[in-house]
Design a protein around this motif. Structure first.
Motif, PDB file in Angstrom:
ATOM      1  N   ILE A   5       0.833  -1.200   0.000  1.00 35.05           N
ATOM      2  CA  ILE A   5       0.000   0.000   0.000  1.00 35.05           C
ATOM      3  C   ILE A   5       0.871   1.255   0.000  1.00 35.05           C
ATOM      4  O   ILE A   5       0.538   2.239  -0.672  1.00 35.05           O
ATOM      5  N   GLN A   6       1.986   1.224   0.690  1.00 37.41           N
ATOM      6  CA  GLN A   6       2.887   2.384   0.724  1.00 37.41           C
ATOM      7  C   GLN A   6       3.409   2.715  -0.673  1.00 37.41           C
ATOM      8  O   GLN A   6       3.425   3.875  -1.076  1.00 37.41           O
ATOM      9  N   SER A   7       3.827   1.710  -1.423  1.00 41.95           N
ATOM     10  CA  SER A   7       4.349   1.972  -2.767  1.00 41.95           C
ATOM     11  C   SER A   7       3.233   2.421  -3.711  1.00 41.95           C
ATOM     12  O   SER A   7       3.456   3.272  -4.582  1.00 41.95           O
ATOM     13  N   ILE A   8       2.022   1.903  -3.538  1.00 42.02           N
ATOM     14  CA  ILE A   8       0.873   2.344  -4.344  1.00 42.02           C
ATOM     15  C   ILE A   8       0.558   3.801  -4.019  1.00 42.02           C
ATOM     16  O   ILE A   8       0.322   4.609  -4.917  1.00 42.02           O
ATOM     17  N   ARG A  14       2.544  10.606  -7.152  1.00 42.50           N
ATOM     18  CA  ARG A  14       3.438  11.077  -8.200  1.00 42.50           C
ATOM     19  C   ARG A  14       2.653  11.577  -9.422  1.00 42.50           C
ATOM     20  O   ARG A  14       3.094  12.481 -10.109  1.00 42.50           O
ATOM     21  N   TYR A  15       1.480  10.997  -9.676  1.00 43.80           N
ATOM     22  CA  TYR A  15       0.682  11.360 -10.843  1.00 43.80           C
ATOM     23  C   TYR A  15      -0.493  12.279 -10.508  1.00 43.80           C
ATOM     24  O   TYR A  15      -1.422  12.400 -11.299  1.00 43.80           O
ATOM     25  N   LYS A  16      -0.442  12.934  -9.383  1.00 42.60           N
ATOM     26  CA  LYS A  16      -1.490  13.873  -8.980  1.00 42.60           C
ATOM     27  C   LYS A  16      -1.633  14.970 -10.044  1.00 42.60           C
ATOM     28  O   LYS A  16      -0.648  15.542 -10.508  1.00 42.60           O
ATOM     29  N   PHE A  59     -11.386   6.462  -3.794  1.00 38.50           N
ATOM     30  CA  PHE A  59     -11.026   5.051  -3.712  1.00 38.50           C
ATOM     31  C   PHE A  59      -9.925   4.901  -2.681  1.00 38.50           C
ATOM     32  O   PHE A  59      -9.126   5.814  -2.475  1.00 38.50           O
ATOM     33  N   SER A  60      -9.864   3.736  -2.071  1.00 34.08           N
ATOM     34  CA  SER A  60      -8.784   3.459  -1.132  1.00 34.08           C
ATOM     35  C   SER A  60      -7.635   2.797  -1.886  1.00 34.08           C
ATOM     36  O   SER A  60      -7.810   2.222  -2.959  1.00 34.08           O
ATOM     37  N   TYR A  61      -6.454   2.881  -1.317  1.00 32.11           N
ATOM     38  CA  TYR A  61      -5.289   2.249  -1.919  1.00 32.11           C
ATOM     39  C   TYR A  61      -5.421   0.729  -1.858  1.00 32.11           C
ATOM     40  O   TYR A  61      -4.895   0.028  -2.723  1.00 32.11           O
ATOM     41  N   ALA A  62      -6.152   0.222  -0.881  1.00 33.60           N
ATOM     42  CA  ALA A  62      -6.376  -1.222  -0.773  1.00 33.60           C
ATOM     43  C   ALA A  62      -7.174  -1.742  -1.963  1.00 33.60           C
ATOM     44  O   ALA A  62      -6.977  -2.877  -2.400  1.00 33.60           O
TER      45      ALA A  62
END
Length: 84
Positions: A5-8, A14-16, A59-62
């Protein structure tokens, strides 16, 4: 491929501000596919502005980790093969 989840979270941040296509599983054989712009990233979720609906979705990162939601980066009106 992102495996935590941290890397996601870092990759989405980065793409904000970029345009993405998202595909979300809505239940039994139902999927929603739309374009949006990554607005904000928070510790547990991120938000997209959906152009066709003129509204925000979150959406959640999960959900990305479990493949319930897929994001594809769109550059210059051409799809790239880069999935987030």
């Amino acid at each position: 491929m992102a495996c935590s989840i941290q890397s996601i979270r870092q990759r989405v941040a980065r793409y904000k501000g970029n345009t993405v296509r998202y595909r979300a599983t809505k239940g039994r054989r139902k999927t929603e596919e739309r374009r949006g712009v990554i607005l904000e990233t928070y510790p547990c979720l991120f938000t997209l502005y959906v152009e066709s609906q003129h509204s925000k979705v979150s959406f959640s990162y999960a959900e990305l980790l479990t493949k319930e939601v897929e994001l594809e980066l769109i550059k210059d009106n051409a799809r790239t093969s880069e999935f987030l």
